[in-house]
Design an enzyme around this catalytic site. Structure first.
Site, short mmCIF file in Angstrom:
data_model
loop_
_atom_site.label_atom_id
_atom_site.label_comp_id
_atom_site.label_asym_id
_atom_site.label_seq_id
_atom_site.Cartn_x
_atom_site.Cartn_y
_atom_site.Cartn_z
N ASP A 24 0.76 -1.27 0.08
CA ASP A 24 -0.06 -0.09 0.02
C ASP A 24 0.93 1.36 0.15
O ASP A 24 2.01 1.05 0.14
CB ASP A 24 -0.79 0.13 1.24
CG ASP A 24 -2.03 -0.93 1.23
OD1 ASP A 24 -2.43 -1.37 0.09
OD2 ASP A 24 -2.63 -1.39 2.05
N LYS B 121 -3.53 3.36 -2.41
CA LYS B 121 -4.70 4.33 -2.60
C LYS B 121 -4.52 5.52 -1.97
O LYS B 121 -3.98 5.60 -0.90
CB LYS B 121 -5.78 3.50 -1.94
CG LYS B 121 -6.11 2.12 -2.53
CD LYS B 121 -7.16 1.69 -1.40
CE LYS B 121 -7.31 0.15 -1.66
NZ LYS B 121 -7.66 -0.60 -0.58
N MET C 259 -9.24 7.66 8.87
CA MET C 259 -9.68 8.22 7.68
C MET C 259 -10.94 9.36 7.88
O MET C 259 -11.84 9.31 7.29
CB MET C 259 -10.44 7.04 7.02
CG MET C 259 -9.54 5.89 6.37
SD MET C 259 -10.11 4.62 5.74
CE MET C 259 -10.74 3.63 7.31
N1 SAH Z 1 -4.56 -0.54 9.01
C1 SAH Z 1 -4.12 0.55 9.31
C2 SAH Z 1 -5.35 1.61 9.32
C3 SAH Z 1 -5.67 1.74 7.89
S1 SAH Z 1 -7.06 2.84 7.62
C4 SAH Z 1 -3.72 0.76 10.82
O1 SAH Z 1 -3.93 -0.26 11.52
O2 SAH Z 1 -3.20 1.60 11.51
C5 SAH Z 1 -5.86 4.40 6.94
C6 SAH Z 1 -6.05 5.48 7.92
O3 SAH Z 1 -5.28 5.08 9.18
C7 SAH Z 1 -5.63 6.76 7.52
O4 SAH Z 1 -6.38 7.31 6.91
C8 SAH Z 1 -5.27 7.36 8.95
O5 SAH Z 1 -6.53 7.95 9.48
C9 SAH Z 1 -4.83 6.12 9.69
N2 SAH Z 1 -3.29 6.25 9.43
C10 SAH Z 1 -2.54 5.22 9.10
N3 SAH Z 1 -1.24 5.22 9.53
C11 SAH Z 1 -1.26 6.62 9.80
C12 SAH Z 1 0.01 7.30 10.39
N4 SAH Z 1 1.18 6.93 10.47
N5 SAH Z 1 -0.23 8.57 10.84
C13 SAH Z 1 -1.48 8.91 11.00
N6 SAH Z 1 -2.71 7.99 10.40
C14 SAH Z 1 -2.33 6.97 10.41
#
Ligand code: SAH
Length: 260
Positions: free
Chosen positions: A36, A58, A171
């Protein structure tokens, strides 16, 4: 013909060294690596030289590779006897559509394993000095998506506003102002501490802090944007004391020398 195996691997929130040992070893043995956008490039560089790297990343309003096509990429390579690593940001089962990908593999009896990762919703906030629970301030935490699903509101914000625990919205950046308003309308105090943490655990990590009422102005002032976590609750205030500067760790280096 032998069917390849698919490993669904969580890359962790950003800092490359937060991947699990099992996840890192899987990348180092991958024949195909499907990743990703949010995954740290340092991790991708760990793949062997002959590994095929496929970016299916994405961006928030733009989906370059539809989910069905991602599923098909995994299936095609596994059926072509390749060992595939599907590398996803954070934990693969926290809003990562990992469940859908494994469901599609199981339809073809493709062997798979899941290697969990540190979710940004917990580990990312820790890097900003925010513990999701604390004996004195929060006895539960709730991780929700703010993303509208086909024009439909994903959450009952009135119900969420009634909970005392820490609320973490993934998100949610494009709707941050509206989400704060909905929580106030649902009964949360406008003075409830709230923060947005952008690029948590990456070198560019940045935080905006305020209340449900003022967060939008702080976000605008500091020009924060996705990817970011929204976090609402009293634990936000602890970041004054608990924030730290993480040491950069080289994942090729076998020792972790802590500068104390
Ligand atoms: N599977 C991922 C989440 C995927 S959804 C997890 O467990 O972290 C994607 C969303 O996660 C982004 O839109 C944001 O809101 C958040 N996100 C993921 N990584 C991030 C990061 N390093 N800093 C801030 N937000 C993050």
């Amino acid at each position: 013909m032998r069917i390849g195996k698919v490993l669904l691997v969580g890359a962790g929130p950003g800092d490359a060294s937060l991947i699990t040992v099992k996840g890192l070893l899987a990348i180092r043995e991958a024949q195909v690596l499907v990743h990703d956008r949010l995954v740290n490039l340092e991790l991708i560089s760990q793949a062997p030289p002959n590994c095929q790297i496929i970016n299916v990343g994405k961006t928030s309003n733009h989906h370059p590779v539809p989910q069905e096509q991602i599923n098909q990429i995994l299936i095609d390579h596994a059926l072509a006897s390749k060992n595939v690593v599907r590398l996803k940001g954070g934990d693969p089962y926290v809003f990562g559509r990992g469940g859908e990908e494994v469901e599609s593999l199981s339809r073809y009896q493709i062997p798979f394993e899941v290697v969990p990762g540190i979710s940004s919703s917990i580990g990312g906030l820790a890097y900003a000095g925010i513990p999701v629970t604390h004996r004195h301030y929060a006895s539960s935490f709730h991780v929700v998506t703010g993303h509208m699903c086909q024009g439909n509101e994903p959450q009952n914000w009135n119900a969420l506003a009634q909970l005392d625990g820490t609320l973490i919205v993934l998100m949610g950046m494009t709707r941050q102002e509206e989400i704060c308003q909905l929580l106030i309308q649902g009964g949360k105090s406008p003075d409830t501490p709230a923060a947005a943490v952008m690029y948590a655990s990456h070198q560019q990590q940045k935080m905006a802090k305020g209340t449900l009422c003022t967060l939008k102005d702080e976000i605008a002032r500091q020009k924060l944007h996705a990817p970011a976590l929204l976090v609402i609750g009293n634990v936000v205030n602890l970041s004054d004391v608990l924030a730290f500067t993480a040491q950069q760790t080289d994942i090729n280096n076998k020792s972790l020398s802590l500068a104390i």
